[in-house]
Design an enzyme around this catalytic site. Structure first.
Site, short mmCIF file in Angstrom:
data_model
loop_
_atom_site.label_atom_id
_atom_site.label_comp_id
_atom_site.label_asym_id
_atom_site.label_seq_id
_atom_site.Cartn_x
_atom_site.Cartn_y
_atom_site.Cartn_z
N ARG A 260 -3.98 39.11 7.08
CA ARG A 260 -3.77 39.76 8.38
C ARG A 260 -3.63 38.71 9.47
O ARG A 260 -4.42 37.77 9.55
CB ARG A 260 -4.93 40.70 8.70
CG ARG A 260 -5.03 41.85 7.70
CD ARG A 260 -6.10 42.86 8.06
NE ARG A 260 -6.20 43.87 7.01
CZ ARG A 260 -7.09 44.85 7.00
NH1 ARG A 260 -7.96 44.97 8.00
NH2 ARG A 260 -7.13 45.72 6.01
N ARG A 275 -13.97 37.93 10.48
CA ARG A 275 -12.59 38.37 10.74
C ARG A 275 -11.66 37.20 10.42
O ARG A 275 -11.54 36.26 11.19
CB ARG A 275 -12.45 38.78 12.21
CG ARG A 275 -11.13 39.49 12.52
CD ARG A 275 -11.01 39.78 14.01
NE ARG A 275 -12.06 40.65 14.49
CZ ARG A 275 -11.99 41.96 14.52
NH1 ARG A 275 -10.91 42.58 14.07
NH2 ARG A 275 -13.00 42.68 14.99
N GLU A 347 -18.55 47.11 10.69
CA GLU A 347 -17.72 47.79 9.68
C GLU A 347 -17.59 46.96 8.42
O GLU A 347 -17.32 45.76 8.47
CB GLU A 347 -16.34 48.07 10.26
CG GLU A 347 -15.38 48.73 9.27
CD GLU A 347 -13.92 48.55 9.64
OE1 GLU A 347 -13.08 48.65 8.73
OE2 GLU A 347 -13.63 48.29 10.82
N SER A 350 -13.56 51.27 5.46
CA SER A 350 -12.91 52.33 6.21
C SER A 350 -12.22 53.24 5.20
O SER A 350 -11.37 52.77 4.43
CB SER A 350 -11.88 51.74 7.18
OG SER A 350 -11.38 52.70 8.06
N ARG A 389 -17.18 40.48 3.75
CA ARG A 389 -18.17 41.12 4.62
C ARG A 389 -19.41 41.53 3.82
O ARG A 389 -20.52 41.53 4.36
CB ARG A 389 -17.55 42.32 5.34
CG ARG A 389 -16.49 41.89 6.34
CD ARG A 389 -16.12 42.98 7.32
NE ARG A 389 -15.18 42.46 8.33
CZ ARG A 389 -14.88 43.07 9.47
NH1 ARG A 389 -15.46 44.23 9.77
NH2 ARG A 389 -14.04 42.53 10.32
#
Length: 425
Positions: A260, A275, A347, A350, A389
């Site tokens: 990403r 991130r 988070e 999802s 994560r």
């Protein structure tokens, strides 16, 4: 993608649904172009009928030995008009498709309204955050002290938002990935898939990454896109296909690297590995009938939750508000794990129900066991989980005062029976 016929029948409802997304009314503009397009189609059909009639008249005249000059001139004119009408119809159809392709999915009725994440609603909280008799550290401080996380050398190799994992932490990262994949495939019925991590434009379009979010992706000189999540290739396994109803639901799981650009994340989570531009994730994808998609959404979320339960990590489940729900989703649950170093939930998964939104873009259907025709499938996707994560969560929740990391019991078989990671071992 949206059903144009449904918009014709429900323009006000369509605009109300867009308003929940914070978008301006669009139905009137789309239907104006649609009306012109349908008028053009009617005119084109009339010209084609006339062309067929003139062609017959020319043939009859020649059979009589006559020279049909007027009819020949009309035929030439009709050819030009038909060509121009076809080009205009293609242009109008493309204009409608471009507008609809840029509009997000319509939200489920029970999604809470709100402009951003502040309107997200807690569904349930599981487990209690651990209490320490020392100030808990963040993962990057723990990892660097253990000589298992090297951000400086990663920056030398690739720039910001990368990490080099080494030694026991690299093995713990691998153990987490293997544990997650084994759990989802052995106990939850997902079929393991190893898909390509480079995909074509049409594949990224099918799941909604293109055209709107191209800046968030990495693009190669060969014209392919690096996947931001395995949702993209897994969901597209049924693109342009008709699946037999008896085969549904299809459930896929994949462990892949994800890429990403984080174009909209400037200044966010710049320290550590929360991130990153590259990370590993176990992704879950389900292909179902419409009647089963809501139940499948709950099931998928529980499958992701089970990972955290087995690791004894405290977490909560949130239903996202209208302003925080992703482009392709009609409803999303976020699973947020407790991070003691930050003192808050973050988070880690999802899980989204996309309804028939992606299926319409991919032209993915199923054939009912009874009745005629085909129907659009429903697609769902969820993280089961993001491996990096999860590593952060294990490190921060299982840290000791001396900086060692206790290994959760579920992971010890993947770590050769090892119980802890410390700077001394």
């Amino acid at each position: 993608m949206h059903d144009l016929r449904w918009i014709r029948d429900n323009p006000e409802e369509f605009d109300r649904a867009l308003k929940r997304r914070g978008l301006a009314p669009t139905a009137a503009g789309v239907l104006t172009i649609d009306a012109r397009n349908r008028a053009q189609q009617t005119a084109l059909q009339e010209m084609q009928q006339r062309r067929n009639q003139v062609s017959k008249e020319i043939g009859q005249a020649r059979a009589r030995g006559e020279a049909p000059a007027a009819a020949m001139a009309e035929m030439a004119s009709l050819r030009e008009k038909v060509q121009a009408a076809e080009e205009e119809q293609r242009r109008l159809s493309a204009e409608i498709d471009e507008i609809l392709a840029g509009l997000p999915n319509l939200l489920a009725a029970d999604v809470p309204d709100g402009t951003d994440e502040r309107a997200n609603r807690v569904v349930r909280t599981v487990g209690e955050p651990p209490r320490f008799d020392f100030a808990p550290k963040e993962h990057f401080d723990l990892g660097e002290a253990l000589a298992g996380m090297d951000f400086e050398r990663a920056a030398k190799l690739a720039g910001a938002r990368f990490v080099v994992l080494k030694g026991a932490l690299a093995r713990l990262h691998r153990a987490l990935a293997a544990f997650m994949l084994d759990l989802q495939t052995r106990e939850h019925g997902y079929l393991e898939v190893a898909p390509p991590v480079l995909v074509r434009d049409a594949v990224a379009f099918g799941t909604g990454q293109l055209p709107k979010f191209g800046e968030d992706l990495f693009h190669t000189t060969a014209g392919l896109w690096l996947i931001p999540t395995a949702e993209v290739p897994l969901t597209n396994l049924v693109a342009d296909e008709i699946v037999e109803e008896a085969a549904l639901p299809l459930r896929f799981a994949a462990l892949t690297p994800c890429f990403r650009a984080e174009a909209g994340a400037a200044g966010k989570d710049t320290r550590g590995m929360l991130r990153q531009h590259q990370f590993d994730k176990v992704e879950l994808v389900s292909i179902t009938r419409a009647e089963e998609s809501e139940a499948e959404h709950e099931r998928m979320t529980s499958c992701a939750e089970e990972v955290l339960k087995r690791l004894a990590l405290p977490y909560r489940v949130m239903v996202l508000s209208s302003g925080d729900t992703g482009f392709s989703a009609r409803k999303t649950y976020d699973i947020e794990v407790w991070l003691p170093g930050q003192g808050r939930y973050r988070e880690i998964s999802s899980c989204s129900n996309c309804g028939d939104f992606q299926a319409r873009r991919m032209r993915a259907r199923y054939r009912p066991a009874e009745g005629k025709g085909t129907r659009l499938v429903h697609t769902l996707n969820g993280s089961g989980l993001a491996v990096g994560r999860a590593l952060i969560a294990v490190m921060e929740n299982c840290q000791r005062a001396d900086g060692a990391i206790e290994i959760p019991a579920a992971l010890r078989p993947y770590m050769g029976g090892r119980e802890a990671i410390s700077a001394h071992v």
